[in-house]
Scaffold this active site. Structure first.
Site, short mmCIF file in Angstrom:
data_model
loop_
_atom_site.label_atom_id
_atom_site.label_comp_id
_atom_site.label_asym_id
_atom_site.label_seq_id
_atom_site.Cartn_x
_atom_site.Cartn_y
_atom_site.Cartn_z
N TYR A 103 42.91 48.63 31.97
CA TYR A 103 42.59 48.35 33.64
C TYR A 103 42.61 46.70 33.74
O TYR A 103 43.52 46.32 34.59
CB TYR A 103 41.36 48.76 34.16
CG TYR A 103 41.01 48.16 35.23
CD1 TYR A 103 41.56 48.48 36.60
CD2 TYR A 103 39.94 47.43 35.35
CE1 TYR A 103 41.17 48.04 37.71
CE2 TYR A 103 39.40 46.96 36.56
CZ TYR A 103 40.13 47.01 37.81
OH TYR A 103 39.65 46.65 39.05
N LYS A 152 45.68 44.52 35.90
CA LYS A 152 45.21 43.64 36.94
C LYS A 152 45.73 42.15 36.72
O LYS A 152 46.19 41.56 37.65
CB LYS A 152 43.69 43.47 37.16
CG LYS A 152 43.19 45.00 37.89
CD LYS A 152 43.83 45.46 39.43
CE LYS A 152 43.51 44.67 40.47
NZ LYS A 152 43.90 45.10 41.55
N THR A 164 40.23 41.41 40.24
CA THR A 164 38.76 41.61 39.68
C THR A 164 38.22 40.33 38.76
O THR A 164 39.49 39.84 38.35
CB THR A 164 38.91 42.77 38.84
OG1 THR A 164 37.67 42.93 38.02
CG2 THR A 164 40.16 42.93 37.98
N ASP A 165 37.21 40.03 38.57
CA ASP A 165 36.90 38.95 37.52
C ASP A 165 36.92 39.76 36.07
O ASP A 165 36.91 38.71 35.00
CB ASP A 165 35.29 38.74 37.74
CG ASP A 165 34.37 40.00 37.37
OD1 ASP A 165 34.89 41.33 37.34
OD2 ASP A 165 33.14 39.79 37.44
N GLU A 166 37.31 40.90 36.00
CA GLU A 166 37.69 41.44 34.38
C GLU A 166 38.91 40.90 34.01
O GLU A 166 39.05 40.96 32.67
CB GLU A 166 37.74 43.16 34.65
CG GLU A 166 36.47 43.77 35.30
CD GLU A 166 36.21 45.03 35.22
OE1 GLU A 166 36.65 45.75 34.10
OE2 GLU A 166 35.40 45.68 35.77
P1 NAD Z 1 39.32 52.96 44.44
O1 NAD Z 1 39.65 53.68 43.02
O2 NAD Z 1 38.22 53.57 45.03
O3 NAD Z 1 40.55 53.23 45.62
C1 NAD Z 1 41.70 53.15 45.34
C2 NAD Z 1 42.82 53.47 46.43
O4 NAD Z 1 44.09 53.15 45.99
C3 NAD Z 1 42.64 54.90 46.63
O5 NAD Z 1 42.35 55.19 48.05
C4 NAD Z 1 43.89 55.50 46.23
O6 NAD Z 1 44.41 56.63 46.65
C5 NAD Z 1 44.72 54.34 46.29
N1 NAD Z 1 46.00 54.37 45.33
C6 NAD Z 1 45.94 54.49 43.90
N2 NAD Z 1 47.17 54.49 43.70
C7 NAD Z 1 48.14 54.27 44.59
C8 NAD Z 1 49.38 54.18 44.94
N3 NAD Z 1 50.25 54.21 43.80
N4 NAD Z 1 50.02 54.12 46.03
C9 NAD Z 1 49.19 53.98 46.96
N5 NAD Z 1 47.92 53.94 47.05
C10 NAD Z 1 47.02 54.33 45.93
O7 NAD Z 1 39.17 51.48 44.08
P2 NAD Z 1 38.29 50.27 45.00
O8 NAD Z 1 37.15 50.48 43.82
O9 NAD Z 1 38.22 50.47 46.18
O10 NAD Z 1 39.21 49.04 44.45
C11 NAD Z 1 40.09 48.50 45.31
C12 NAD Z 1 40.48 47.27 44.57
O11 NAD Z 1 39.75 46.32 44.43
C13 NAD Z 1 41.29 47.43 43.48
O12 NAD Z 1 42.49 46.67 43.33
C14 NAD Z 1 40.42 47.01 42.50
O13 NAD Z 1 41.15 46.67 41.38
C15 NAD Z 1 39.74 45.90 43.13
N6 NAD Z 1 38.34 45.50 42.52
C16 NAD Z 1 37.33 46.52 42.56
C17 NAD Z 1 36.23 46.30 42.37
C18 NAD Z 1 35.20 47.25 42.43
O14 NAD Z 1 34.04 46.95 42.03
N7 NAD Z 1 35.13 48.69 42.90
C19 NAD Z 1 35.66 44.97 42.09
C20 NAD Z 1 36.77 43.88 42.20
C21 NAD Z 1 37.90 44.24 42.19
P1 TYD Z 2 31.70 50.61 35.85
O1 TYD Z 2 31.12 51.02 37.05
O2 TYD Z 2 32.68 51.51 35.18
O3 TYD Z 2 32.50 49.24 36.14
P2 TYD Z 2 33.27 48.28 35.10
O4 TYD Z 2 33.38 48.96 33.76
O5 TYD Z 2 34.63 47.97 35.97
O6 TYD Z 2 32.43 47.05 35.04
O7 TYD Z 2 30.66 49.94 34.65
C1 TYD Z 2 29.66 49.33 35.14
C2 TYD Z 2 28.82 49.15 33.73
O8 TYD Z 2 28.23 50.20 33.41
C3 TYD Z 2 29.62 48.92 32.47
O9 TYD Z 2 29.07 48.05 31.50
C4 TYD Z 2 29.80 50.00 31.88
C5 TYD Z 2 28.68 50.77 32.04
N1 TYD Z 2 28.51 52.25 32.34
C6 TYD Z 2 27.50 53.12 31.84
O10 TYD Z 2 26.66 52.49 31.02
N2 TYD Z 2 27.54 54.55 31.87
C7 TYD Z 2 28.69 55.00 32.77
O11 TYD Z 2 28.66 56.13 32.83
C8 TYD Z 2 29.66 54.17 33.45
C9 TYD Z 2 30.45 54.97 34.40
C10 TYD Z 2 29.53 52.78 33.11
#
Ligand code: NAD
Ligand code: TYD
Length: 339
Positions: free
Chosen positions: A150, A154, A123-125
């Protein structure tokens, strides 16, 4: 090619599997997922009988569960993680176990089995936050400065993945991607939480002053970027992935969502801010474009609209998800005042 996808029952992982099976039908996919609250096999219902797809339930932090599925694997695409910042603030320990220990267990197994590529999704975070008032972006030279449990876990996993490359020669690649949105996103994240709340007649909780900015990317653009990295990425390298730089503050996104659902701004409420809330993210993906020819293709306004439509058309998917454990989490996060 045999591909082990970890976390394939989650939001991005399931979008990746659906895309891969459609575009690379000759490859074999094993989806290894613990099915935590965020894992949902319904996302993959359309391909569950495909002979080239197999689901194995297991935990990436357990070497006895990882060992057998790694045998004969060519490529690992590692999505599995605890992924929600607010949950990491409430309870960091599972983040350390899954994101750090789990990644290390996978790396060991990948090394032992001579996998040809270990691709780590990050992630960019990990880069921390940007100011609201400057125009800097994150790039490949930005120092790591994670500020939430988090993002700290990461960052730890990214360092481990690189360390296994430099120390043991494991062929790795990493992508650091900005915030995704699209179908099958768990409604704890801002966009699906906002959409589903309004459909249910509830308000959108906007943290703090609402002037926080994310670099939103439609999930299919992320999936295509991963495809490019697997096909053409250089071993050992990190690629940054981001959106079309339409940098809307959260409050603007909330307003767009209520408008798309035919409601007014009384459906938006400001609530207590997130602890340590990162102000702004913005990713410079120009090097990725130069090297791999990838760029985002989905603009925010059109694809937010399509995402809203998807949640309207798939109420039974998210209604099932917004029950049980979710209700407990929602109460602690938004209603108890205990955080
Ligand atoms: P998500 O929370 O929707 O899915 C995570 C999945 O991992 C789930 O299916 C869960 O059951 C599985 N999981 C969790 N713990 C586990 C374990 N111990 N063993 C096996 N499986 C396990 O997450 P997402 O949003 O799909 O994100 C996927 C990846 O992308 C993550 O690594 C996250 O850090 C990264 N990422 C997400 C975003 C975003 O905007 N969602 C952006 C950049 C990077
Ligand atoms: P989120 O979807 O949790 O992603 P991330 O924190 O990983 O960027 O949140 C996106 C943005 O929205 C973040 O600035 C937090 C804000 N946010 C709210 O204002 N209300 C909410 O209920 C949630 C879940 C997030």
């Amino acid at each position: 090619m045999k591909i082990l996808v970890t976390g394939g029952a989650g939001f991005i992982g399931s979008n990746f599997i659906l895309y891969w099976i459609k575009n690379h039908p000759e490859d074999e996919i094993i989806n290894f997922d613990a099915l935590t609250y965020a894992g949902n096999l319904e996302n993959l219902k359309s391909i569950e009988d495909n002979p080239n797809y197999k689901f194995v339930k297991g935990n990436i932090a357990q070497s006895n569960e990882v060992g057998p599925v790694m045998s004969g694997v060519d490529i690992v695409v590692h999505f599995a993680a605890e992924s929600h910042v607010d949950r990491s603030i409430l309870e960091p320990s599972s983040f350390i176990l899954t994101n750090i220990v789990g990644t290390q267990v996978l790396l060991d197994a990948a090394l032992k089995n001579n996998v040809k590529r270990f691709h780590h999704i990050s992630t960019d975070e990990v880069f921390g936050e940007l100011d609201l008032n400057d125009t800097n972006k994150f790039n490949e030279r930005t120092n790591y400065n994670p500020r939430s449990p988090y993002s700290a876990t990461k960052a730890g996993s990214d360092h481990l993945v690189r360390a296994y490359h430099f120390t043991y020669g494991l062929p790795i690649t990493i992508t650091n991607c900005s915030n995704n949105y699209g179908p099958y996103q768990f409604p704890e994240k801002f966009i699906p939480l906002a959409i589903t709340n309004v459909i249910e007649g509830k308000k959108i909780p906007v943290y703090g002053d609402g002037l926080y900015i994310r670099d939103w990317l439609y999930v299919e653009d992320h999936v295509r970027a991963i495809e490019k990295v697997l096909e053409r990425g250089k071993v050992g390298k990190t690629y940054l992935i981001g959106g079309m730089t339409e940098l809307y503050p959260n409050i603007e996104i909330a307003k767009k969502i209520v408008r798309l659902l035919g409601k007014d701004e009384s459906f938006i409420e400001f609530v207590k801010d997130r602890l340590g809330h990162d102000r702004r993210y913005d990713v410079d993906w120009s090097k990725t474009k130069e090297e791999l020819g990838w760029e985002p293709q989905h603009n925010f306004d059109d694809w937010l609209k399509k995402t809203v439509e998807w949640y309207k058309e798939n109420e039974s998917w998210w209604k099932k998800v917004k029950s049980g454990e979710y209700k407990k989490y929602y109460k602690t996060q938004y209603e108890d005042g205990s955080r």
